[in-house]
Scaffold this motif. Structure first.
Motif, PDB file in Angstrom:
ATOM      1  N   SER A  39       0.847  -1.191   0.000  1.00  9.76           N
ATOM      2  CA  SER A  39       0.000   0.000   0.000  1.00  9.76           C
ATOM      3  C   SER A  39       0.878   1.235   0.000  1.00  9.76           C
ATOM      4  CB  SER A  39      -0.909   0.016   1.230  1.00  9.76           C
ATOM      5  OG  SER A  39      -1.757  -1.105   1.256  1.00  9.76           O
ATOM      6  N   CYS A  40       0.324   2.307  -0.511  1.00  7.00           N
ATOM      7  CA  CYS A  40       1.011   3.590  -0.521  1.00  7.00           C
ATOM      8  C   CYS A  40      -0.012   4.653  -0.146  1.00  7.00           C
ATOM      9  CB  CYS A  40       1.596   3.871  -1.897  1.00  7.00           C
ATOM     10  SG  CYS A  40       2.255   5.538  -2.126  1.00  7.00           S
ATOM     11  N   ALA A  41       0.195   5.282   1.011  1.00  5.24           N
ATOM     12  CA  ALA A  41      -0.713   6.318   1.479  1.00  5.24           C
ATOM     13  C   ALA A  41      -0.176   7.685   1.084  1.00  5.24           C
ATOM     14  CB  ALA A  41      -0.856   6.226   2.987  1.00  5.24           C
ATOM     15  N   ALA A  42      -1.002   8.459   0.391  1.00  4.88           N
ATOM     16  CA  ALA A  42      -0.596   9.764  -0.100  1.00  4.88           C
ATOM     17  C   ALA A  42      -1.245  10.878   0.715  1.00  4.88           C
ATOM     18  CB  ALA A  42      -0.975   9.909  -1.570  1.00  4.88           C
ATOM     19  N   SER A  43      -0.508  11.948   0.914  1.00  2.00           N
ATOM     20  CA  SER A  43      -1.045  13.115   1.605  1.00  2.00           C
ATOM     21  C   SER A  43      -0.316  14.361   1.140  1.00  2.00           C
ATOM     22  CB  SER A  43      -0.917  12.957   3.123  1.00  2.00           C
ATOM     23  OG  SER A  43       0.438  12.839   3.501  1.00  2.00           O
ATOM     24  N   GLY A  44      -0.920  15.512   1.368  1.00  2.00           N
ATOM     25  CA  GLY A  44      -0.286  16.774   1.028  1.00  2.00           C
ATOM     26  C   GLY A  44      -0.489  17.229  -0.402  1.00  2.00           C
ATOM     27  N   PHE A  45      -1.268  16.478  -1.166  1.00  2.00           N
ATOM     28  CA  PHE A  45      -1.572  16.879  -2.541  1.00  2.00           C
ATOM     29  C   PHE A  45      -2.876  16.205  -2.967  1.00  2.00           C
ATOM     30  CE2 PHE A  45      -0.310  13.045  -5.053  1.00  2.00           C
ATOM     31  CZ  PHE A  45       0.312  12.314  -4.047  1.00  2.00           C
ATOM     32  N   THR A  46      -3.413  16.636  -4.084  1.00  2.00           N
ATOM     33  CA  THR A  46      -4.670  16.086  -4.584  1.00  2.00           C
ATOM     34  C   THR A  46      -4.369  14.786  -5.322  1.00  2.00           C
ATOM     35  OG1 THR A  46      -5.512  18.341  -4.835  1.00  2.00           O
ATOM     36  CG2 THR A  46      -6.747  16.580  -5.921  1.00  2.00           C
ATOM     37  N   PHE A  47      -4.374  13.695  -4.584  1.00  2.00           N
ATOM     38  CA  PHE A  47      -3.953  12.398  -5.091  1.00  2.00           C
ATOM     39  C   PHE A  47      -4.688  12.017  -6.379  1.00  2.00           C
ATOM     40  CE2 PHE A  47      -2.218   8.241  -4.927  1.00  2.00           C
ATOM     41  CZ  PHE A  47      -3.228   7.310  -5.130  1.00  2.00           C
ATOM     42  N   SER A  48      -5.959  12.305  -6.430  1.00  2.00           N
ATOM     43  CA  SER A  48      -6.784  11.871  -7.562  1.00  2.00           C
ATOM     44  C   SER A  48      -6.404  12.549  -8.881  1.00  2.00           C
ATOM     45  CB  SER A  48      -8.263  12.136  -7.269  1.00  2.00           C
ATOM     46  OG  SER A  48      -8.475  13.500  -7.027  1.00  2.00           O
ATOM     47  N   SER A  49      -5.585  13.577  -8.806  1.00  2.00           N
ATOM     48  CA  SER A  49      -5.192  14.304 -10.016  1.00  2.00           C
ATOM     49  C   SER A  49      -3.879  13.806 -10.604  1.00  2.00           C
ATOM     50  CB  SER A  49      -5.063  15.803  -9.723  1.00  2.00           C
ATOM     51  OG  SER A  49      -6.299  16.343  -9.331  1.00  2.00           O
ATOM     52  N   TYR A  50      -3.206  12.905  -9.917  1.00  2.00           N
ATOM     53  CA  TYR A  50      -1.858  12.528 -10.318  1.00  2.00           C
ATOM     54  C   TYR A  50      -1.731  11.060 -10.705  1.00  2.00           C
ATOM     55  CZ  TYR A  50      -0.341  17.088  -8.810  1.00  2.00           C
ATOM     56  OH  TYR A  50      -0.172  18.447  -8.700  1.00  2.00           O
ATOM     57  N   GLU A  51      -0.966  10.840 -11.766  1.00  2.00           N
ATOM     58  CA  GLU A  51      -0.591   9.495 -12.157  1.00  2.00           C
ATOM     59  C   GLU A  51       0.462   8.984 -11.174  1.00  2.00           C
ATOM     60  OE1 GLU A  51      -0.774  11.451 -16.601  1.00  2.00           O
ATOM     61  OE2 GLU A  51       0.984  10.289 -16.032  1.00  2.00           O
ATOM     62  N   MET A  52       0.592   7.653 -11.102  1.00  2.00           N
ATOM     63  CA  MET A  52       1.509   7.066 -10.154  1.00  2.00           C
ATOM     64  C   MET A  52       2.332   5.950 -10.790  1.00  2.00           C
ATOM     65  SD  MET A  52       0.922   8.719  -7.261  1.00  2.00           S
ATOM     66  CE  MET A  52       1.753   7.678  -6.047  1.00  2.00           C
ATOM     67  N   SER A  65      -2.838   5.476 -14.300  1.00  2.00           N
ATOM     68  CA  SER A  65      -3.315   6.833 -14.564  1.00  2.00           C
ATOM     69  C   SER A  65      -4.073   7.373 -13.357  1.00  2.00           C
ATOM     70  CB  SER A  65      -4.211   6.844 -15.804  1.00  2.00           C
ATOM     71  OG  SER A  65      -5.345   6.020 -15.600  1.00  2.00           O
ATOM     72  N   SER A  66      -4.395   8.647 -13.398  1.00  2.00           N
ATOM     73  CA  SER A  66      -5.000   9.309 -12.239  1.00  2.00           C
ATOM     74  C   SER A  66      -6.344   8.689 -11.838  1.00  2.00           C
ATOM     75  CB  SER A  66      -5.170  10.803 -12.505  1.00  2.00           C
ATOM     76  OG  SER A  66      -5.979  11.014 -13.645  1.00  2.00           O
ATOM     77  N   ARG A  67      -7.104   8.209 -12.806  1.00  2.00           N
ATOM     78  CA  ARG A  67      -8.400   7.605 -12.487  1.00  2.00           C
ATOM     79  C   ARG A  67      -8.326   6.094 -12.419  1.00  2.00           C
ATOM     80  NH1 ARG A  67     -12.825  11.122 -16.035  1.00  2.00           N
ATOM     81  NH2 ARG A  67     -12.282  13.163 -15.151  1.00  2.00           N
ATOM     82  N   GLY A  68      -7.140   5.540 -12.712  1.00  3.09           N
ATOM     83  CA  GLY A  68      -6.980   4.092 -12.670  1.00  3.09           C
ATOM     84  C   GLY A  68      -7.459   3.380 -13.914  1.00  3.09           C
ATOM     85  N   SER A  81       4.903   9.678  -7.571  1.00  9.98           N
ATOM     86  CA  SER A  81       3.884  10.406  -8.330  1.00  9.98           C
ATOM     87  C   SER A  81       4.466  11.054  -9.580  1.00  9.98           C
ATOM     88  CB  SER A  81       3.229  11.469  -7.456  1.00  9.98           C
ATOM     89  OG  SER A  81       4.188  12.436  -7.062  1.00  9.98           O
ATOM     90  N   LEU A  82       3.603  11.324 -10.524  1.00 10.85           N
ATOM     91  CA  LEU A  82       3.978  12.032 -11.745  1.00 10.85           C
ATOM     92  C   LEU A  82       2.990  13.166 -11.961  1.00 10.85           C
ATOM     93  CD1 LEU A  82       3.942   8.706 -12.391  1.00 10.85           C
ATOM     94  CD2 LEU A  82       4.924   9.511 -14.519  1.00 10.85           C
ATOM     95  N   GLY A  83       3.442  14.213 -12.583  1.00  8.68           N
ATOM     96  CA  GLY A  83       2.490  15.242 -13.000  1.00  8.68           C
ATOM     97  C   GLY A  83       2.854  16.661 -12.698  1.00  8.68           C
ATOM     98  N   ARG A  84       3.829  16.867 -11.812  1.00  6.02           N
ATOM     99  CA  ARG A  84       4.167  18.253 -11.507  1.00  6.02           C
ATOM    100  C   ARG A  84       5.174  18.825 -12.500  1.00  6.02           C
ATOM    101  NH1 ARG A  84       3.641  15.243  -7.445  1.00  6.02           N
ATOM    102  NH2 ARG A  84       2.196  15.677  -5.745  1.00  6.02           N
TER     103      ARG A  84
END
Lengths: 123, 113
Positions: A21-34, A52-55, A98-101
């Motif tokens: 598992s990977c728990a994300a915080s501090g950013f809008t996780f749903s907007s970023y590819e991983m 992708s951001s929506r899976g 994460s990817l996208g910034r």
């Protein structure tokens, strides 16, 4: 502050399964590819999977295709890697990232990385 | 055997300039795919250093620069400092028979003398 925290690693026998598992915080996780990226002890980086951001789009490295499954739950800000039929050569530190910034017109670099979780496959 | 080839090691004295090469082929760098560079200090996760061949993320000193030509890319570090001692990885994309892959170089260990 962006944080990615992996968990679920450990010792497993060959042929066994593990779910990271990977728990994300501090950013809008749903907007970023991983990505999932792994690093065997003393070795270089190896890409494992992209989601992708929506899976809706998922890619795998040939070395794990058919054995590993990536997924995400944007409501829980979490990324997962289900690993089945594990082999000794899967022993590695597994990073979620994460990817996208930082993107060009064609690709995005892997920007933030977690601290990694160690998976050891051994009898 | 990595798809992208990097020298295993490079070294330089403080203040000097070093370059790290990343050689690919017509199915990856030569196909026009971007190259990104990462720095990995001992025992910690990689950090993005250069994206899109030659762009620096915010906070990365301008001592670090990247370039790309043909089937190769390079990372240059000027004014070498002790804290630059780390492993460096290039990354690109490859159009393989199985589809599309993210590919890394084998990594280069930089030693500051």
């Amino acid at each position: 502050e962006v944080q990615l925290v992996e968990s679920g690693g450990g010792l497993v026998q060959p042929g066994g399964s593990l779910r990271l598992s990977c728990a994300a915080s501090g950013f809008t996780f749903s907007s970023y590819e991983m990505n999932w990226v792994r690093q065997a002890p003393g070795k270089g980086l190896e890409w494992v999977s992209y989601i992708s951001s929506r899976g809706s789009t998922i890619y795998y490295a040939d070395s794990v295709k058919g054995r590993f499954t990536s997924s995400r739950d944007n409501a829980k800000n979490s990324l997962y890697l289900q690993m089945n039929s594990l082999r000794a050569e899967d022993t590695a530190v597994y990073y979620c990232a994460s990817l996208g910034r930082y993107c060009t017109s064609t690709t995005c670099a892997t920007d933030y990385w977690g601290q990694g979780t160690l998976v050891t496959v051994s009898s | 055997q990595s798809v992208l080839t990097q020298p295993p090691s490079v070294s330089g004295a403080p203040g000097q300039r070093v370059t790290i090469s990343c050689t690919g082929s017509s199915s990856n760098i030569g196909a026009g795919y971007d190259v990104h560079w990462y720095q990995q200090l001992p025992g910690i996760a990689p950090k993005l250093l250069i994206y899109g061949n030659s762009n620096r993320p915010s906070g990365v000193p301008d001592r670090f620069s990247g370039s790309k030509s043909g089937t190769s890319a390079s990372l240059a570090i000027t004014g070498l400092q002790a804290e630059d001692e780390a492993d460096y990885y290039c990354q690109s994309y490859d159009s393989s028979l199985s589809g599309w892959d993210v590919v890394f170089g084998g990594g280069t260990k930089l030693t500051v003398l």
